[in-house]
Design a protein around this motif. Structure first.
Motif, PDB file in Angstrom:
ATOM      1  N   GLU A   1      30.838  47.668  21.632  1.00 40.58           N
ATOM      2  CA  GLU A   1      32.072  47.418  21.429  1.00 40.58           C
ATOM      3  C   GLU A   1      32.777  46.337  22.214  1.00 40.58           C
ATOM      4  O   GLU A   1      33.633  45.746  22.023  1.00 40.58           O
ATOM      5  N   GLN A   2      32.184  46.645  23.643  1.00 35.57           N
ATOM      6  CA  GLN A   2      32.916  45.641  24.505  1.00 35.57           C
ATOM      7  C   GLN A   2      32.641  44.223  24.141  1.00 35.57           C
ATOM      8  O   GLN A   2      33.242  43.185  24.350  1.00 35.57           O
ATOM      9  N   GLN A   3      31.211  43.919  23.828  1.00 36.16           N
ATOM     10  CA  GLN A   3      30.608  42.596  23.483  1.00 36.16           C
ATOM     11  C   GLN A   3      31.307  42.015  22.356  1.00 36.16           C
ATOM     12  O   GLN A   3      31.823  40.991  22.543  1.00 36.16           O
ATOM     13  N   GLN A   4      31.454  42.775  21.369  1.00 31.48           N
ATOM     14  CA  GLN A   4      32.044  42.343  20.076  1.00 31.48           C
ATOM     15  C   GLN A   4      33.473  42.111  20.150  1.00 31.48           C
ATOM     16  O   GLN A   4      34.213  41.131  19.633  1.00 31.48           O
ATOM     17  N   ALA A   5      34.106  42.628  21.069  1.00 33.06           N
ATOM     18  CA  ALA A   5      35.713  42.503  21.506  1.00 33.06           C
ATOM     19  C   ALA A   5      35.830  41.175  22.337  1.00 33.06           C
ATOM     20  O   ALA A   5      36.972  40.512  22.717  1.00 33.06           O
ATOM     21  N   GLY A   6      34.698  40.868  22.988  1.00 36.33           N
ATOM     22  CA  GLY A   6      34.864  39.740  23.929  1.00 36.33           C
ATOM     23  C   GLY A   6      35.163  39.869  25.356  1.00 36.33           C
ATOM     24  O   GLY A   6      35.509  39.019  26.071  1.00 36.33           O
ATOM     25  N   VAL A   7      34.837  41.298  25.769  1.00 38.04           N
ATOM     26  CA  VAL A   7      34.933  41.579  27.099  1.00 38.04           C
ATOM     27  C   VAL A   7      34.103  41.036  28.011  1.00 38.04           C
ATOM     28  O   VAL A   7      32.806  40.799  27.586  1.00 38.04           O
ATOM     29  N   THR A   8      34.584  40.370  29.289  1.00 34.39           N
ATOM     30  CA  THR A   8      33.647  39.560  29.967  1.00 34.39           C
ATOM     31  C   THR A   8      32.817  40.515  30.911  1.00 34.39           C
ATOM     32  O   THR A   8      31.571  40.349  30.976  1.00 34.39           O
ATOM     33  N   ILE A   9      33.449  41.214  31.636  1.00 37.97           N
ATOM     34  CA  ILE A   9      32.886  42.229  32.590  1.00 37.97           C
ATOM     35  C   ILE A   9      32.517  43.372  31.872  1.00 37.97           C
ATOM     36  O   ILE A   9      33.654  44.392  31.879  1.00 37.97           O
ATOM     37  N   VAL A  10      31.517  44.085  31.553  1.00 33.66           N
ATOM     38  CA  VAL A  10      31.287  45.127  30.868  1.00 33.66           C
ATOM     39  C   VAL A  10      31.006  46.407  31.720  1.00 33.66           C
ATOM     40  O   VAL A  10      30.553  46.301  32.847  1.00 33.66           O
ATOM     41  N   SER A  11      31.182  47.544  31.228  1.00 29.94           N
ATOM     42  CA  SER A  11      30.708  48.868  31.719  1.00 29.94           C
ATOM     43  C   SER A  11      30.320  49.835  30.907  1.00 29.94           C
ATOM     44  O   SER A  11      29.884  49.634  29.644  1.00 29.94           O
ATOM     45  N   ASP A  12      29.875  51.097  31.482  1.00 27.60           N
ATOM     46  CA  ASP A  12      29.189  52.085  30.655  1.00 27.60           C
ATOM     47  C   ASP A  12      30.235  52.679  29.800  1.00 27.60           C
ATOM     48  O   ASP A  12      30.024  53.792  28.743  1.00 27.60           O
ATOM     49  N   GLY A  13      31.444  52.455  30.035  1.00 27.29           N
ATOM     50  CA  GLY A  13      32.465  53.106  29.128  1.00 27.29           C
ATOM     51  C   GLY A  13      32.545  54.661  29.701  1.00 27.29           C
ATOM     52  O   GLY A  13      33.022  55.294  29.061  1.00 27.29           O
ATOM     53  N   GLU A  14      31.744  55.103  30.713  1.00 27.51           N
ATOM     54  CA  GLU A  14      31.830  56.291  31.361  1.00 27.51           C
ATOM     55  C   GLU A  14      31.269  57.510  30.047  1.00 27.51           C
ATOM     56  O   GLU A  14      31.711  58.461  29.997  1.00 27.51           O
ATOM     57  N   GLN A  15      30.375  56.886  29.450  1.00 28.19           N
ATOM     58  CA  GLN A  15      29.950  57.724  28.343  1.00 28.19           C
ATOM     59  C   GLN A  15      28.896  58.729  28.724  1.00 28.19           C
ATOM     60  O   GLN A  15      28.835  59.781  28.035  1.00 28.19           O
ATOM     61  N   THR A  16      28.375  58.685  30.052  1.00 27.55           N
ATOM     62  CA  THR A  16      27.423  59.788  30.465  1.00 27.55           C
ATOM     63  C   THR A  16      28.182  60.766  31.190  1.00 27.55           C
ATOM     64  O   THR A  16      27.504  61.714  31.808  1.00 27.55           O
ATOM     65  N   ARG A  17      29.585  60.738  31.354  1.00 32.90           N
ATOM     66  CA  ARG A  17      30.087  61.819  32.254  1.00 32.90           C
ATOM     67  C   ARG A  17      31.334  62.465  31.597  1.00 32.90           C
ATOM     68  O   ARG A  17      31.893  61.778  30.774  1.00 32.90           O
ATOM     69  N   GLN A  18      31.580  63.815  31.770  1.00 30.62           N
ATOM     70  CA  GLN A  18      32.683  64.581  31.077  1.00 30.62           C
ATOM     71  C   GLN A  18      34.133  64.069  31.918  1.00 30.62           C
ATOM     72  O   GLN A  18      35.017  63.872  31.221  1.00 30.62           O
TER      73      GLN A  18
END
Length: 345
Positions: free
Chosen positions: A50-67
């Motif tokens: 999602e970040q790459q397709q939107a053109g975000v430069t510095i990417v993250s995990d989107g905090e997907q692994t934490r509640q």
């Protein structure tokens, strides 16, 4: 070549509906065991895409692994009881049932390092990883052992430093500490909060950031904002000391907030992640609105130190809206890049 105005998110992105309840903060997991492990990895891949397709430069995990941005880290520590909870007022705003510190706190094993290695294996882009800051961790607990917010914060700072060093070794480029509590407890921030933060980053060679926002777009936060008057000058109390600190990047809330933009002048010389996306509304910003926020910020921060960002995490939003907001962030930053290139041509 280094990207001018590198974009990033402040933290969380919405989780897929097969992993957790959509548009719900701190939703329980829908999977368990190995299925949960794989589900989290898949969600991390999706957030990255999602970040790459939107053109975000510095990417993250989107905090997907934490509640939760704080308690998921604390869950892995020794000395904290999650069974017998107590109710405390968090950031002087809302009551929450929180875990209790019952003995000396320590970190027996890495918390997010495997996740960070997984993210690193998926992309060549710079990656940012968020950790809770020491003061915000203290504010999200009931302390029945140290009986001192400051003592507990110093212990957490040591633990965070251990984790941060391993995240750096895993290939993380920027380690961000989330400190919404910095907007509330000004005396403590200046007395020991910033010093604890510096202890957490001790010895790191990667870049470090502190994220200080006015919170997710939840009712307790939006109600609190209504009480802050026509100008939000909280940053004024803590910026002078942050400007003198060893932290590299300061991440703040700007778009649709009542923070006077000139306060950024107080951290002149630091890199600034300027929140140009409002996470407390479902309205998707236009690229021009994003550009306008960045233009205003450029009066007080040099272009090579401006990092367009979101105001806060986007976990409570729908995936479509979050996606639209990421695209707007990229498009708005692109407008300003073009303007800067033309001005220097």
């Amino acid at each position: 070549m280094k990207t001018l105005l590198p974009t990033s998110t402040a933290g969380s992105l919405p989780k897929p509906s097969w992993l957790a309840e959509p548009e719900t903060l701190w939703s329980p997991w829908k999977l368990e065991g190995d299925a949960l492990t794989h589900g989290k990895e898949d969600a991390l891949r999706v957030a990255l895409q999602e970040q790459q397709q939107a053109g975000v430069t510095i990417v993250s995990d989107g905090e997907q692994t934490r509640q939760h941005f704080v308690t998921t880290f604390i869950e892995h520590l020794h000395g904290v009881d999650f069974e017998n909870r107590k109710t405390v007022k968090i950031r002087d705003r809302y009551d929450a049932s929180v875990p209790v510190v019952v003995s000396e706190v320590s970190r027996q094993k890495p918390v997010f390092v495997a996740d960070a290695k997984f993210l690193r294996s998926q992309t060549q882009q710079p990656i940012k990883w968020a950790l809770p800051g020491p003061m915000t961790m203290v504010d999200t607990l009931y302390d029945d052992h140290y009986k001192s917010r400051e003592k507990l914060a110093w212990e957490f700072a040591k633990i965070l430093n251990e984790e941060a060093k391993e995240l750096e070794a895993a290939g993380v480029d920027i380690i961000q500490f989330d400190e919404p509590a910095f907007n509330v407890f000004f005396d403590e921030v200046n007395d020991w909060g910033i010093a604890c933060l510096e202890r957490a980053i001790e010895g790191l060679k990667c870049e470090t950031a502190v994220h200080i926002c006015y919170g997710y777009g939840i009712k307790a936060n939006t109600d609190w904002k209504q009480t802050l008057g026509s100008e939000w000058r909280q940053y004024e109390e803590i910026f002078p000391k942050l400007q003198a600190s060893a932290i590299d990047i300061i991440s703040l809330e700007c778009h649709n907030s009542r923070v006077p933009m000139e306060l950024i002048e107080l951290v002149r010389g630091k890199k600034v992640m300027v929140g140009a996306i409002d996470v407390a509304t479902n309205t998707i910003e236009t690229p021009e609105e994003v550009a306008d926020t960045l233009r205003k910020a450029l009066q007080f921060v040099d272009a090579d130190k401006l990092y367009p960002c979101t105001n806060c995490g986007m976990a409570p939003l729908s995936r479509d809206i979050a996606r639209g907001k990421l695209q707007a962030l990229h498009a708005g930053a692109e407008i300003i890049r073009q303007e800067l290139q033309q001005a220097n041509a």
